[in-house]
Design a protein around this motif. Structure first.
Motif, PDB file in Angstrom:
ATOM      1  N   ALA A 160       0.827  -1.207   0.000  1.00 58.35           N
ATOM      2  CA  ALA A 160       0.000   0.000   0.000  1.00 58.35           C
ATOM      3  C   ALA A 160       0.859   1.255   0.000  1.00 58.35           C
ATOM      4  O   ALA A 160       0.572   2.213  -0.728  1.00 58.35           O
ATOM      5  CB  ALA A 160      -0.929  -0.015   1.212  1.00 58.35           C
ATOM      6  N   LEU A 161       1.910   1.258   0.812  1.00 52.51           N
ATOM      7  CA  LEU A 161       2.799   2.424   0.848  1.00 52.51           C
ATOM      8  C   LEU A 161       3.502   2.640  -0.485  1.00 52.51           C
ATOM      9  O   LEU A 161       3.643   3.775  -0.948  1.00 52.51           O
ATOM     10  CB  LEU A 161       3.823   2.273   1.968  1.00 52.51           C
ATOM     11  CG  LEU A 161       3.281   2.375   3.392  1.00 52.51           C
ATOM     12  CD1 LEU A 161       4.380   2.054   4.406  1.00 52.51           C
ATOM     13  CD2 LEU A 161       2.687   3.747   3.645  1.00 52.51           C
ATOM     14  N   LEU A 162       3.935   1.551  -1.108  1.00 56.34           N
ATOM     15  CA  LEU A 162       4.604   1.662  -2.409  1.00 56.34           C
ATOM     16  C   LEU A 162       3.656   2.200  -3.476  1.00 56.34           C
ATOM     17  O   LEU A 162       4.015   3.101  -4.240  1.00 56.34           O
ATOM     18  CB  LEU A 162       5.160   0.294  -2.831  1.00 56.34           C
ATOM     19  CG  LEU A 162       5.860   0.262  -4.181  1.00 56.34           C
ATOM     20  CD1 LEU A 162       7.169   1.031  -4.108  1.00 56.34           C
ATOM     21  CD2 LEU A 162       6.111  -1.157  -4.620  1.00 56.34           C
ATOM     22  N   LEU A 163       2.439   1.665  -3.523  1.00 55.64           N
ATOM     23  CA  LEU A 163       1.468   2.136  -4.514  1.00 55.64           C
ATOM     24  C   LEU A 163       1.064   3.585  -4.260  1.00 55.64           C
ATOM     25  O   LEU A 163       0.910   4.362  -5.203  1.00 55.64           O
ATOM     26  CB  LEU A 163       0.240   1.226  -4.517  1.00 55.64           C
ATOM     27  CG  LEU A 163       0.463  -0.182  -5.077  1.00 55.64           C
ATOM     28  CD1 LEU A 163      -0.738  -1.062  -4.800  1.00 55.64           C
ATOM     29  CD2 LEU A 163       0.759  -0.112  -6.565  1.00 55.64           C
ATOM     30  N   ALA A 164       0.901   3.951  -3.001  1.00 51.87           N
ATOM     31  CA  ALA A 164       0.545   5.333  -2.682  1.00 51.87           C
ATOM     32  C   ALA A 164       1.696   6.282  -3.014  1.00 51.87           C
ATOM     33  O   ALA A 164       1.475   7.396  -3.488  1.00 51.87           O
ATOM     34  CB  ALA A 164       0.173   5.457  -1.211  1.00 51.87           C
ATOM     35  N   TYR A 165       2.933   5.820  -2.788  1.00 46.21           N
ATOM     36  CA  TYR A 165       4.097   6.637  -3.111  1.00 46.21           C
ATOM     37  C   TYR A 165       4.187   6.891  -4.613  1.00 46.21           C
ATOM     38  O   TYR A 165       4.634   7.951  -5.046  1.00 46.21           O
ATOM     39  CB  TYR A 165       5.372   5.954  -2.607  1.00 46.21           C
ATOM     40  CG  TYR A 165       6.622   6.734  -2.875  1.00 46.21           C
ATOM     41  CD1 TYR A 165       6.926   7.870  -2.135  1.00 46.21           C
ATOM     42  CD2 TYR A 165       7.504   6.347  -3.883  1.00 46.21           C
ATOM     43  CE1 TYR A 165       8.063   8.597  -2.386  1.00 46.21           C
ATOM     44  CE2 TYR A 165       8.649   7.073  -4.140  1.00 46.21           C
ATOM     45  CZ  TYR A 165       8.927   8.200  -3.396  1.00 46.21           C
ATOM     46  OH  TYR A 165      10.055   8.917  -3.652  1.00 46.21           O
ATOM     47  N   LYS A 166       3.731   5.931  -5.406  1.00 44.17           N
ATOM     48  CA  LYS A 166       3.753   6.090  -6.865  1.00 44.17           C
ATOM     49  C   LYS A 166       2.518   6.820  -7.384  1.00 44.17           C
ATOM     50  O   LYS A 166       2.229   6.776  -8.569  1.00 44.17           O
ATOM     51  CB  LYS A 166       3.874   4.724  -7.521  1.00 44.17           C
ATOM     52  CG  LYS A 166       5.209   4.072  -7.261  1.00 44.17           C
ATOM     53  CD  LYS A 166       5.373   2.832  -8.082  1.00 44.17           C
ATOM     54  CE  LYS A 166       6.765   2.291  -7.851  1.00 44.17           C
ATOM     55  NZ  LYS A 166       7.384   1.851  -9.069  1.00 44.17           N
TER      56      LYS A 166
ATOM     57  N   LYS B 124      -0.716   6.300  -7.079  1.00 42.10           N
ATOM     58  CA  LYS B 124      -1.845   5.526  -7.587  1.00 42.10           C
ATOM     59  C   LYS B 124      -3.104   5.954  -6.852  1.00 42.10           C
ATOM     60  O   LYS B 124      -3.054   6.505  -5.761  1.00 42.10           O
ATOM     61  CB  LYS B 124      -1.608   4.022  -7.400  1.00 42.10           C
ATOM     62  CG  LYS B 124      -0.356   3.514  -8.088  1.00 42.10           C
ATOM     63  CD  LYS B 124      -0.453   3.711  -9.583  1.00 42.10           C
ATOM     64  CE  LYS B 124       0.805   3.222 -10.267  1.00 42.10           C
ATOM     65  NZ  LYS B 124       0.856   3.530 -11.664  1.00 42.10           N
ATOM     66  N   GLY B 125      -4.244   5.684  -7.427  1.00 40.53           N
ATOM     67  CA  GLY B 125      -5.520   6.069  -6.830  1.00 40.53           C
ATOM     68  C   GLY B 125      -5.870   5.208  -5.628  1.00 40.53           C
ATOM     69  O   GLY B 125      -5.260   4.161  -5.374  1.00 40.53           O
ATOM     70  N   LEU B 126      -6.889   5.636  -4.901  1.00 39.32           N
ATOM     71  CA  LEU B 126      -7.306   4.946  -3.688  1.00 39.32           C
ATOM     72  C   LEU B 126      -7.752   3.519  -3.978  1.00 39.32           C
ATOM     73  O   LEU B 126      -7.398   2.592  -3.244  1.00 39.32           O
ATOM     74  CB  LEU B 126      -8.432   5.726  -3.004  1.00 39.32           C
ATOM     75  CG  LEU B 126      -8.971   5.156  -1.709  1.00 39.32           C
ATOM     76  CD1 LEU B 126      -7.874   5.082  -0.661  1.00 39.32           C
ATOM     77  CD2 LEU B 126     -10.124   5.992  -1.211  1.00 39.32           C
ATOM     78  N   LEU B 127      -8.522   3.335  -5.035  1.00 37.49           N
ATOM     79  CA  LEU B 127      -8.990   1.993  -5.381  1.00 37.49           C
ATOM     80  C   LEU B 127      -7.822   1.086  -5.750  1.00 37.49           C
ATOM     81  O   LEU B 127      -7.778  -0.084  -5.334  1.00 37.49           O
ATOM     82  CB  LEU B 127     -10.000   2.060  -6.527  1.00 37.49           C
ATOM     83  CG  LEU B 127     -10.644   0.747  -6.928  1.00 37.49           C
ATOM     84  CD1 LEU B 127     -11.423   0.162  -5.759  1.00 37.49           C
ATOM     85  CD2 LEU B 127     -11.544   0.935  -8.126  1.00 37.49           C
ATOM     86  N   THR B 128      -6.856   1.595  -6.486  1.00 33.47           N
ATOM     87  CA  THR B 128      -5.681   0.804  -6.863  1.00 33.47           C
ATOM     88  C   THR B 128      -4.875   0.417  -5.630  1.00 33.47           C
ATOM     89  O   THR B 128      -4.425  -0.728  -5.508  1.00 33.47           O
ATOM     90  CB  THR B 128      -4.791   1.602  -7.843  1.00 33.47           C
ATOM     91  OG1 THR B 128      -5.578   2.008  -8.949  1.00 33.47           O
ATOM     92  CG2 THR B 128      -3.623   0.779  -8.322  1.00 33.47           C
ATOM     93  N   VAL B 129      -4.704   1.344  -4.708  1.00 29.25           N
ATOM     94  CA  VAL B 129      -3.955   1.056  -3.482  1.00 29.25           C
ATOM     95  C   VAL B 129      -4.689   0.007  -2.649  1.00 29.25           C
ATOM     96  O   VAL B 129      -4.079  -0.945  -2.152  1.00 29.25           O
ATOM     97  CB  VAL B 129      -3.723   2.349  -2.658  1.00 29.25           C
ATOM     98  CG1 VAL B 129      -3.129   2.037  -1.303  1.00 29.25           C
ATOM     99  CG2 VAL B 129      -2.809   3.299  -3.432  1.00 29.25           C
ATOM    100  N   ALA B 130      -5.997   0.156  -2.520  1.00 29.47           N
ATOM    101  CA  ALA B 130      -6.775  -0.793  -1.716  1.00 29.47           C
ATOM    102  C   ALA B 130      -6.750  -2.187  -2.339  1.00 29.47           C
ATOM    103  O   ALA B 130      -6.523  -3.187  -1.645  1.00 29.47           O
ATOM    104  CB  ALA B 130      -8.211  -0.300  -1.572  1.00 29.47           C
TER     105      ALA B 130
END
Length: 105
Positions: A74-80, A82-88
């Motif tokens: 989640a941290l990696l995707l949020a750092y890049k 990405k949207g909330l749905l993608t992170v979740a």
């Protein structure tokens, strides 16, 4: 069931909730101009949300390792950015995969 006690508890809870929401309006009648106080108040909701959410992230799965793996994803995707749905969905998939791998061993 003791309905009198239930109603008293509901009244007390409603009163406490009202007081917590009403006091800042009654105390701070003027506009807040102090930069430090404004900055502090701007970050309070995020800090409270993080304090409530972080422990649940670590203890919501069957294994602590899968929770840490999902948190890292989640941290990696949020750092890049990405949207909330993608992170979740990405963190959920990471936890699922980690649980499957851990179950093999």
């Amino acid at each position: 069931m003791n309905y009198q006690r239930l109603l008293i508890c509901i009244f007390i809870m409603a009163f406490v909730t009202y007081i917590i929401r009403m006091l800042p309006l009654a105390i701070f009648k003027k506009k807040i101009n102090n930069r430090f106080v404004k900055s502090f108040l701007a970050y309070v909701p995020y800090a409270v949300l993080a304090a409530m959410t972080f422990p649940e992230i670590l203890y919501s799965t069957a294994n602590l390792y899968s929770a840490v793996f999902g948190l890292a994803a989640a941290l990696l995707l949020a750092y890049k950015d990405k949207g909330l749905l993608t992170v979740a969905l990405g963190s959920t998939a990471a936890v699922f995969i980690a649980e499957q791998v851990i179950r093999l061993f």
